[in-house]
Design an enzyme around this catalytic site. Structure first.
Site, PDB file in Angstrom:
ATOM      1  N   GLU A 283       1.130  -1.380   0.565  1.00 26.83           N
ATOM      2  CA  GLU A 283      -0.227   0.100   0.073  1.00 26.83           C
ATOM      3  C   GLU A 283       0.464   1.321   0.237  1.00 26.83           C
ATOM      4  OE1 GLU A 283      -2.955  -2.571   0.606  1.00 26.83           O
ATOM      5  OE2 GLU A 283      -1.814  -2.490   1.792  1.00 26.83           O
ATOM      6  N   THR A 284       0.143   2.371  -0.901  1.00 24.47           N
ATOM      7  CA  THR A 284       0.856   3.868  -0.400  1.00 24.47           C
ATOM      8  C   THR A 284      -0.144   4.636   0.312  1.00 24.47           C
ATOM      9  OG1 THR A 284       2.754   3.302  -2.505  1.00 24.47           O
ATOM     10  CG2 THR A 284       1.526   5.752  -1.826  1.00 24.47           C
TER      11      THR A 284
END
Length: 525
Positions: A283-284
């Protein structure tokens, strides 16, 4: 140590196209283990380590030489400046005719009944080159579904380490015209598909030179990377602060890494996904100011969104923890509690002496009939004995509790086949698979109440190292099973991570964990 590190897109002049590589500059020698730990953390197809050969050498910020020479495992390689790019002086490797029957199973597993016109093998590079029929065009190669997951099991002698698919270029008159196209796959070294592969062209170059009778050619790797000139909504190019933090651990290179991007201004919608794909972590997180007068140091409320390399997700625990860690520890936010406005409502993160506590929703999981999900379970874990099956409609996660006869080491080493799952379950009902196991008897140091692993191939995550969102379901389940409201959990991925859990009187759950910030830099888009 603090090491300078860069990400550069190779074989393109446009951000978010080509092939991203991390480049780490070493003033001093680094131990061998650290190279691999850093490469694994960056999670790109390759991380390059450039080191000085002599103590008196220097990198010079704007290197003044027209040609650079690199000493490598493949001998000396040169790179020289050109008006419109950089020219690499690389070896050429011949590829010899390969008997189809010796590699038939491998080819059939990878591309099914796709017509093959020629097969070559390069012993120097251990690459198998498969030329597809001239009846196909570029769009066919671009959209061809290549099944790489079983290849390392089928070919485990070490003879093949990479698979090249290539196709003759289409007739002239195109703009631009390419002499040949290719795609490259190397699951044997952990690269399902490489976006653009210079080393593969050391084989493709001599092959197509002979086939086409040409010494100068133009090739195109027909991958899926799409380029974009990103800007904020005013059209200005940007420099964005970006960090990587390892969540649910206090130790670098353990836990779950998340990228955290701080946004002063609104970002174009597709830019979020482009950046998440570039960072290539599970995830970002994008932390944005809610009001123009807000600032990251003193404000206590922020917007927060999470993106995998494939899509936006409604809830992510480890990237929330990473975001709070960046604000608390790097930006020096002065508040004791931060509130994030998200797709899952308001989430709070508060300081604790030994970590950060996330105030998250708690999601129940209900009994699930085995026969409705039998194919999914059998495909994922074979004949592993399952003691309980639950389904969480709020999170669309399927929870499988394995038999109490298994121990932690069994769960850690269990081979889970995630690649076919999105094809087996494609209704959208299941978006994540949790495997969990009761903790072993007390007396261990440390003692954990339960173990888990988490898989989400539906959103591009074969396995997530440590998953806060999964524990919003696990906490509810194991609290009921164990009769406890405070628990300690360990997620048994390769990196591993631990969470302290406390069910709250208001029906929510506190998830506590540490974080180690390992990268701080600027994203230029």
């Amino acid at each position: 140590m603090k090491l300078p590190i860069f990400i550069a897109e190779a074989f393109t002049a446009t951000a978010f196209r080509g092939n991203p590589a991390a480049v780490c500059l070493l003033e001093n020698t680094l131990d061998d283990d650290s190279h691999q730990l850093i490469a694994r953390e960056m999670n790109l197809s390759e991380t390059a380590f450039v080191r000085k050969l002599q103590p008196t050498d220097n990198f010079t910020q704007k290197n003044t030489n027209s040609t650079l020479t690199f000493t490598t495992m493949s001998g000396e390689l040169k790179a020289r400046r050109a008006e419109d790019g950089i020219v690499l002086d690389f070896p050429l490797y011949p590829a010899f005719p390969q008997d189809f029957h010796e590699v038939e199973d491998l080819i059939k597993a990878a591309i099914g009944d796709t017509l093959v016109q020629d097969i070559r093998y390069s012993p120097d590079t251990k690459n198998l080159m498969v030329r597809l029929s001239d009846s196909y065009d570029r769009s066919f190669l671009e959209t061809l579904r290549v099944n790489t997951e079983p290849l390392p099991r089928m070919e485990k002698t070490g003879r093949v380490r990479g698979l090249i698919l290539t196709l003759r270029g289409e007739p002239g008159g195109q703009t631009p015209h390419y002499d040949f196209y290719s795609r490259y796959f190397a699951p044997w070294v952990g690269v399902a598909e490489d976006p653009v592969t210079g080393s593969a062209h050391t084989i493709l170059g001599p092959y197509w030179s002979e086939e086409l009778g040409k010494k100068d050619m133009r090739g195109s790797e027909a991958g899926s990377q799409q380029g974009s000139n990103l800007a904020d909504r005013t059209g200005r190019k940007m420099k964005l602060p970006i960090f990587i933090a390892d969540a649910f651990t206090a130790t670098a290179f353990r836990g779950n890494p998340a990228a955290v991007c701080l946004l002063e201004n609104a970002l174009a919608e597709d830019a979020h996904q482009q950046i998440a794909r570039e960072m290539n972590l599970s995830e970002t997180a994008f932390v944005r100011k809610l009001q123009p007068s807000d600032n990251f140091t003193q404000s206590s409320r922020f917007g927060l969104r999470w993106f995998t390399p494939e899509s936006e997700v409604p809830l992510c625990g480890h990237a929330t923890l990473a975001s709070a860690a960046v604000l608390f520890h790097k930006i020096k936010n002065t508040n004791s509690t931060l509130t994030f406005t998200t797709m899952s409502g308001e989430l709070k993160a508060r300081r604790a002496e030994d970590g950060i506590v996330l105030d998250f929703p708690l999601y129940p999981a209900f009994p699930q009939d085995f026969h409705e999900v039998e194919d999914l379970i059998k495909t994922a874990i074979g004949d592993t004995v399952v003691q309980d099956i639950r389904y969480s409609p709020d999170t669309r996660k399927l929870l499988l509790r394995l038999s109490d006869s298994y121990d932690r080491s069994f769960l850690e080493t269990l081979r889970v086949n995630t690649e076919p799952l999105p094809r087996i379950e494609k209704t959208g009902r299941v978006r994540g698979l949790i495997l969990t196991l009761r903790g072993e008897p007390g007396g261990q140091t440390p003692h954990y109440d339960f173990y888990s692993r988490y898989f989400a191939p539906w959103i591009g995550l074969p396995e997530d190292p440590v998953t806060g969102a999964a524990h919003t379901v696990l906490s509810s389940y194991w609290s009921q099973q164990l009769g406890k409201r405070e628990m300690r959990a360990f997620q048994c991925s390769r990196r591993g991570g631990e969470l302290d859990i406390a069910l709250r009187p208001d029906g929510r759950v506190d998830l506590k964990g540490g974080a180690a910030i390992v990268l701080e830099g600027t994203l230029k888009v």
